[in-house]
Design an enzyme around this catalytic site. Sequence first.
Site, PDB file in Angstrom:
ATOM      1  N   LYS A 102       0.836  -1.210   0.000  1.00 23.92           N
ATOM      2  CA  LYS A 102       0.000   0.000   0.000  1.00 23.92           C
ATOM      3  C   LYS A 102       0.865   1.252   0.000  1.00 23.92           C
ATOM      4  O   LYS A 102       0.589   2.212  -0.722  1.00 23.92           O
ATOM      5  CB  LYS A 102      -0.943  -0.019   1.214  1.00 23.92           C
ATOM      6  CG  LYS A 102      -2.019  -1.091   1.106  1.00 23.92           C
ATOM      7  CD  LYS A 102      -2.827  -1.267   2.393  1.00 23.92           C
ATOM      8  CE  LYS A 102      -3.713  -2.501   2.264  1.00 23.92           C
ATOM      9  NZ  LYS A 102      -4.551  -2.753   3.446  1.00 23.92           N
ATOM     10  N   GLN A 111      -4.634  -1.661   9.586  1.00 26.57           N
ATOM     11  CA  GLN A 111      -4.444  -2.958   8.939  1.00 26.57           C
ATOM     12  C   GLN A 111      -5.016  -4.064   9.823  1.00 26.57           C
ATOM     13  O   GLN A 111      -4.714  -4.149  11.014  1.00 26.57           O
ATOM     14  CB  GLN A 111      -2.954  -3.197   8.652  1.00 26.57           C
ATOM     15  CG  GLN A 111      -2.672  -4.445   7.843  1.00 26.57           C
ATOM     16  CD  GLN A 111      -3.302  -4.426   6.443  1.00 26.57           C
ATOM     17  OE1 GLN A 111      -3.391  -3.383   5.816  1.00 26.57           O
ATOM     18  NE2 GLN A 111      -3.734  -5.580   5.968  1.00 26.57           N
ATOM     19  N   ASP A 116     -11.197   2.330   3.859  1.00 26.62           N
ATOM     20  CA  ASP A 116     -11.370   0.882   3.719  1.00 26.62           C
ATOM     21  C   ASP A 116     -12.845   0.519   3.510  1.00 26.62           C
ATOM     22  O   ASP A 116     -13.154  -0.592   3.094  1.00 26.62           O
ATOM     23  CB  ASP A 116     -10.879   0.166   4.988  1.00 26.62           C
ATOM     24  CG  ASP A 116      -9.495  -0.447   4.831  1.00 26.62           C
ATOM     25  OD1 ASP A 116      -9.133  -0.798   3.694  1.00 26.62           O
ATOM     26  OD2 ASP A 116      -8.789  -0.555   5.852  1.00 26.62           O
TER      27      ASP A 116
END
Length: 296
Positions: free
Chosen positions: A53, A97, A120
């Site tokens: 990422k 994460q 997200d």
Amino acid sequence: MARILSGTELAQRMREEMKTELADLKRMHNVVPALAVILIGDDPGSVSYVKGKEKACAEVGIAVRKHKFDADYPEKDLLVLIRDLNNDAGVNGILVQLPVPDHINEEKVLYAIDPEKDVDGFHPMNIGRLMIGAPGYVPGTPHGIQQLLVRNGIELSGQHVVIVGRSNIVGKPLALLLVQKKKDANATVTLCHTGTKNMGEITRLADILVVAAGRPHTVSADMVKQGAVVIDVGVNRIEDATKKSGFRLIGDVDFEPVSARASAISPVPGGVGPMTITMLLHNVIKAARKQRGIAQ
Ligand code: GUN
């Protein structure tokens, strides 16, 4: 043999478009979108995803603020950090994460992120928006799968999409996304899971079969209709002494035999993975535009 749906190639094309868009944003509005990434612990998969990422953000011109902590980082400190990032006008998107260590309540963490910075798309507000077809942030993997299909000319409207796996980050949001009465959707969706009886009977009905079970060999050739499109979301590490890393990645689908029956198939690696990251970048750019009042 099936056509290979390369996520690597499509992601590269989309990231080139984003580079141009970001250069324009900087030149015309002096805006460089910023993503805060929080990584707790040293799970090898998570470390590798975060690296991917960061690299993708750097490549297109998104700033990354990385917050890395040991596995025993207290939940209360994490919640304070998220609150500070919510209030920081210089941060457009926040990503924690997953999975987080056991002592941290994942639900509490996801609820704490401002839905407007939830790139997200995991906050219940964004999941709710997805369900009713309202604008919001769509999770990267489902959105990436939709783009991989649509941009390869694969029609979704009226097609029977069978999804294997009911996770909150892939199976369930993908079902919500593809069932909408909208362009690039309007599919008939069946969601299979560990409680499904006679899985093969159902997967054989699929025009488009998406496998996100998290288990190698979940789908064999006899479970696939001749000419179906197969999307493999699995990322499984298999020991391989011939590799420098000591492992290689395989999906949830038996690639070779299934390729012989399918009309198109996404590989692992190089299929859905790069698309997930690309749609994260898309969400960060969207968040920055929205927060700065710049039209999409
Ligand atoms: N863990 C596995 N997939 C994802 C993802 O898309 N986002 C985050 N934050 N964690 C993940």
